[in-house]
Design an enzyme around this catalytic site. Structure first.
Site, PDB file in Angstrom:
ATOM      1  N   GLY A 506       0.831  -1.196   0.000  1.00 58.38           N
ATOM      2  CA  GLY A 506       0.000   0.000   0.000  1.00 58.38           C
ATOM      3  C   GLY A 506       0.860   1.237   0.000  1.00 58.38           C
ATOM      4  O   GLY A 506       2.090   1.156  -0.022  1.00 58.38           O
ATOM      5  N   ASP A 622      -5.295   9.459  -1.628  1.00 57.08           N
ATOM      6  CA  ASP A 622      -4.773   8.376  -2.456  1.00 57.08           C
ATOM      7  C   ASP A 622      -5.888   7.399  -2.772  1.00 57.08           C
ATOM      8  O   ASP A 622      -5.724   6.192  -2.680  1.00 57.08           O
ATOM      9  CB  ASP A 622      -3.610   7.669  -1.744  1.00 57.08           C
ATOM     10  CG  ASP A 622      -2.788   6.803  -2.701  1.00 57.08           C
ATOM     11  OD1 ASP A 622      -2.968   6.954  -3.937  1.00 57.08           O
ATOM     12  OD2 ASP A 622      -1.996   5.977  -2.231  1.00 57.08           O
TER      13      ASP A 622
END
Ligand SMILES: *[C@@H]1O[C@H](CO)[C@@H](O)[C@H](O)[C@H]1NC(C)=O
Ligand SMILES: *[C@@H]1O[C@H](CO)[C@@H](O)[C@H](O)[C@H]1NC(C)=O
Ligand SMILES: *[C@@H]1O[C@H](CO)[C@@H](O)[C@H](O)[C@H]1NC(C)=O
Ligand SMILES: *[C@@H]1O[C@H](CO)[C@@H](O)[C@H](O)[C@H]1NC(C)=O
Ligand SMILES: *[C@@H]1O[C@H](CO)[C@@H](O)[C@H](O)[C@H]1NC(C)=O
Ligand SMILES: *[C@@H]1O[C@H](CO)[C@@H](O)[C@H](O)[C@H]1NC(C)=O
Ligand SMILES: *[C@@H]1O[C@H](CO)[C@@H](O)[C@H](O)[C@H]1NC(C)=O
Ligand SMILES: *[C@@H]1O[C@H](CO)[C@@H](O)[C@H](O)[C@H]1NC(C)=O
Ligand SMILES: *[C@@H]1O[C@H](CO)[C@@H](O)[C@H](O)[C@H]1NC(C)=O
Length: 815
Positions: A506, A622
């Protein structure tokens, strides 16, 4: 006039007020029906398919197509509309024909009843005769759920009452036009450890495998959680399943051709959907590979492989793929005078036929190993129940039949091999290659391997129970602190953060799948050490994030701080992330339009919560398809929220020379000038919407004529008024064009060039869920990719296509 009104009124009330119960002396004639209290099920006479004959049955109302779940006189049809159903004073239902002969009755034993019996149709589809109005179980004289036809429903038991010897099993219709008992039956086989088997006459057609705490044949469907239950005690042994989502409907049907089908629908969408289960590949055919061998299915072809220590019985035939004769032990067993045997472990197995097996529910795996070793006829062993790290013992005492392997699910299984064979295996370090089918791959569209569904479903269920448990803990602890985990526990759970357990990388570090000792699953995000944040600051931040709770946000369960290490522990999502589905040709078929629309809506709600409704105003920064995870029901959950804030700063709107985000999802003003606001997330959301609708990736898409990216392409189709062409071709005609166009329009509004033109998330949620007219979108941020290191103002000029750089740029100095 009044009289006519009165007649009309009484006519209307007599037809529209349907009763749900039948008392002694009342009757139901052909044309009359009983309707359950909630208006869900109906009992009456019907004609199946193209038949001319009439049957008394129970069906679901308002579902298309017509769905009959039970038939009374399946073997004795009526020829005309003269049938009458009555309840006699002994509590027995009788169906009479024109000459008043009983052609069907609920029982031929007359039990004296003290109270007036009454028959009632329930919303579940069960037709129950009770001894008076009393509600306890003992009052039940008879119920249709004890006499299944071709359908198994939630809370219907399939199995045996061991005290009375009464068996309940599902049997197919003869054909779609004839409900008479066909040749296929789903029964509980009591030999060895009980298992569900589909029989064709006396022969076994297929098998679901013994219940190992997770699997069940009358199986659920991905979008509707069911809780399978296996009860086995002195009194009874049966399977049943409970539906967790009470607004959905799920049935298992054994079709006239012997295939299992799942029928499901929801109270909103009354169109029934059918998925076949079992029988998807030849490995599901019972004993396809003969004895002592293993079936592998690679997505196209089945192959058979002898178990370790076994060789083909007929090598010539085996060599030309005739596998029915199976395999035999390589050498004669030396067991009687030597106890040097060992065991070879196979993983991801569907356990073989348990009809010649022995079991003990209290032994552990070690005791199981020993007791198998002691008994020379024992060929293999395994845990009886895989939950909580495994328990119980199952021993096979004969040939091993009907084994198959999967690539990602299934159970550990140990077969007995001679010491020499074990040595050979050890030294040779032979790595067995199992070509299985991959989880969730929908080879035949909606047709999914049942075992796959079992496991996914049950992970979902286990997780649910676990979450509930955990939530309680969180609630109790909320005022005190966020739960913290020991580093050693997490290291153990993730096998020392092994790459095997890595779920992905991630924005803020790698994510691992962890399994606690008790079998509970977690996602552990190991934060990269770049953060300059102090410990207390970090803790505060995490505690705040953990209080953000919304059904469309991934739940933060706790954290771990140990020296340099900082980790966040999240709930585990079995269905990976949205990109995993939406950009994959095969998996994408699985996301029909209602699911996609639900996902589009869910993300909007989650984002709205972050932006406005939560105590903190959070900009995600994001947002992308890989940060949208899918739960067991394919409901979306946003992950990684709140991290940008703790890593970069907490201004609502700011200029920064650090860029956090992922190319393809960041808006022009953000990448070019580092200017971010709530509207940056809105842009990312718009990109995701267009990606979900089209099934294409913004960054990789380029239309051949105009070299546009996905946004440009969508815009061009919009201006040319052929925007439906953007729709994923796999969706075909099954979707509502109105909804599709609306989603595309909302997507285009969200990706407009100027942030101030973009709607905020509350408007987005409204626009998606109303049918008011929407504003016309303006030109989108024509943005595919920007070279951040070059002149920061040339955002739109500096377009690069066909980029292969997939990295998520999280913190990056753009100076
Ligand atoms: C049904 O058939 C029987 C004999 O065949 C006849 O006596 C009866 O009237 C019929 N009933 C109806 C409703 O047509
Ligand atoms: C009614 O059922 C009886 C017994 O099955 C049968 O002999 C008789 O012919 C049936 N009558 C009609 C009208 O179908
Ligand atoms: C059947 O029973 C009903 C009511 O009990 C009666 O009215 C009718 O005459 C009977 N029909 C025959 C054919 O016996
Ligand atoms: C009726 O009784 C017989 C003998 O007791 C039994 O074999 C049969 O299954 C019973 N039929 C029904 C419908 O209960
Ligand atoms: C089977 O095929 C293998 C190689 O494919 C060969 O070595 C072996 O001799 C064959 N056996 C028979 C019995 O044909
Ligand atoms: C099994 O048989 C093979 C060949 O037939 C032989 O090489 C091997 O030593 C045997 N193993 C045992 C334990 O007897
Ligand atoms: C048991 O097997 C080992 C090696 O396979 C052998 O050396 C030993 O003699 C055997 N013992 C008996 C009692 O057969
Ligand atoms: C099962 O195993 C336990 C523990 O080894 C033992 O105490 C128990 O007697 C066994 N039960 C049966 C039915 O063999
Ligand atoms: C092996 O175990 C089974 C089941 O307990 C038993 O029936 C059988 O007699 C045992 N065989 C030997 C050789 O101990």
């Amino acid at each position: 006039m009044l009289f006519i009104w009165f007649c009309l009124f009484s006519y209307m009330t007599s037809t529209s007020t349907s009763l749900d119960s039948l008392a002694v002396s009342q009757s139901i004639r052909d044309g009359e029906t009983l309707v359950s209290a909630g208006g869900i099920t109906e009992l009456g006479f019907f004609i199946p398919g193209n038949s001319a004959r009439r049957y008394l049955g129970i069906w679901f109302r308002n579902v298309s197509p017509f769905t009959v779940v039970w038939v009374a006189n399946r073997n004795t049809p009526l020829d005309n509309k003269s049938g009458v159903l009555k309840l006699n004073e002994n509590g027995i239902l009788v169906l009479l024909n024109a000459t008043n002969s009983t052609i069907w009755s609920s029982s031929n034993i007359s039990s004296k009843t003290e109270n007036d019996p009454i028959a009632r149709l329930l919303d579940s589809g069960n037709f129950v005769v009770k001894n008076g109005e009393q509600t306890n179980e003992n009052g039940v004289l008879w119920q249709s759920f004890d006499h299944p036809c071709d359908i198994s429903m939630p809370e219907m038991k399939i199995g045996w009452n061991l005290e009375t010897g009464v068996e309940r099993y599902v049997s197919s219709w003869t054909s779609d036009d004839d409900p008479a008992e066909g040749e296929y039956a789903l029964k509980m086989d009591l030999r060895g450890y009980p298992q569900l088997i589909v029989f064709k006459g006396p022969d076994i057609k297929s098998r679901a495998g013994p219940f190992n705490g997770f699997s069940l044949v009358a199986n659920p469907v991905p979008s509707h959680d069911t809780l399978p239950k296996f009860v086995f005690n002195e009194k009874e042994v049966y399977y049943e399943f409970e539906l967790l989502d009470k607004s959905a409907f799920f049935l298992y049907k054994l079709s006239p051709s012997g295939t299992g089908q799942s029928l499901f629908w929801t109270s909103q969408l009354r169109t029934r959907q059918v998925a076949s289960i079992g029988d998807q590949d030849q490995c599901e055919t019972y004993a396809f590979c003969g004895a002592n061998s293993l079936c592998n299915y690679d997505g196209n072809h089945p192959t058979c492989e002898c178990l370790r220590g076994y060789v083909p019985k007929s090598p010539d035939q085996w060599n030309i793929s005739i596998w029915v004769n199976g395999c035999v032990p390589m050498n004669k067993s030396n067991c009687e005078n030597n106890d040097t045997d060992g065991f070879f472990k196979y993983t991801h197995m569907k356990l073989p036929d348990t009809s010649s097996s022995w079991f003990n529910a209290t032994m552990n795996l070690d005791e199981c190993h020993k007791s198998c070793l002691k008994n020379c006829s024992c060929t293999a062993y395994a845990n009886l129940d895989v939950r909580d790290g495994g328990s119980g013992c199952l021993l096979w005492l004969n040939n091993l039949v009907d084994l198959r392997s999967f690539s990602e699910w299934g159970q550990d299984f140990y077969i007995r091999v001679s010491a020499s064979e074990l040595d050979h295996a050890g030294h040779g370090n032979v790595k067995r290659k199992i070509v299985g089918i991959t989880v969730g791959v929908t080879i035949f569209g909606l047709i999914i391997s049942c075992v796959c569904i079992f496991i996914i479903k049950n992970q979902g269920t286990a997780r649910k129970i676990y979450n509930k448990h955990y939530q309680n803990r969180l609630l109790r602890k909320e005022d005190i602190d966020l739960p913290t985990f020991d580093l050693s526990v997490l290291a153990n759970a993730t096998e020392n953060f092994s790459t095997r357990n890595k779920l992905g990388e991630g924005g803020f570090g790698p994510v691992y799948k962890g399994t606690l000792i008790d079998g509970k699953e977690l996602a552990v995000k190991r934060l990269s050490k770049k953060s300059e944040q102090g410990l207390d600051e970090f803790k505060n931040e995490v505690a705040l994030i953990s209080k953000l709770q919304h059904r469309n946000l991934v739940k933060l369960l706790g954290c771990c701080i140990d020296g340099d290490e900082k980790m966040l522990i999240y709930e585990f999502m079995p269905n990976h992330s949205l990109d995993y589905f939406v950009f994959d040709e095969t998996k994408r078929k699985f996301l029909d339009w209602p699911k996609r629309f639900n996902i589009i809506n869910g993300i909007a709600r989650g984002l709205l919560y972050l932006h406005q409704d939560s105590r903190l105003r959070i900009i995600h920064r994001d947002l992308k398809t890989s940060n949208v995870l899918l739960d067991a029901n394919l409901h979306p959950k946003i992950s990684d929220f709140g991290l940008a804030r703790s890593f970069i700063g907490d201004q609502v709107e700011a200029n920064t020379n650090r860029v956090a985000g992922t190319y393809g999802y960041i808006p022009p003003e953000y990448a070019a000038r580092g200017h971010f606001s709530l509207k940056s997330d809105v842009f990312s959301y718009g990109v995701i919407v267009l990606e979900i609708v089209s099934g294409k990736k913004n960054r990789e898409f380029s239309d051949p004529e105009h070299y546009n990216n996905l946004l440009g392409h969508a815009w061009r189709l919009w201006t040319e008024e052929r925007v439906l062409e953007l729709l994923d071709e796999l969706l075909g005609e099954q979707c509502a064009p109105f909804e599709v166009i609306r989603c595309i329009q909302v997507g285009l509004l969200c990706v407009q060039q100027r942030p101030e033109d973009r709607p905020d998330m509350s408007s987005v949620v409204l626009m998606l869920n109303s049918d008011t007219s929407l504003p016309k979108p303006k030109v989108p941020g024509f943005y595919t990719e920007i070279d951040v290191t070059s002149d920061a103002n040339s955002s739109s000029a500096n377009q690069k296509l066909h980029s292969v750089n997939e990295l998520s740029i999280t913190i990056l100095d753009a100076r």
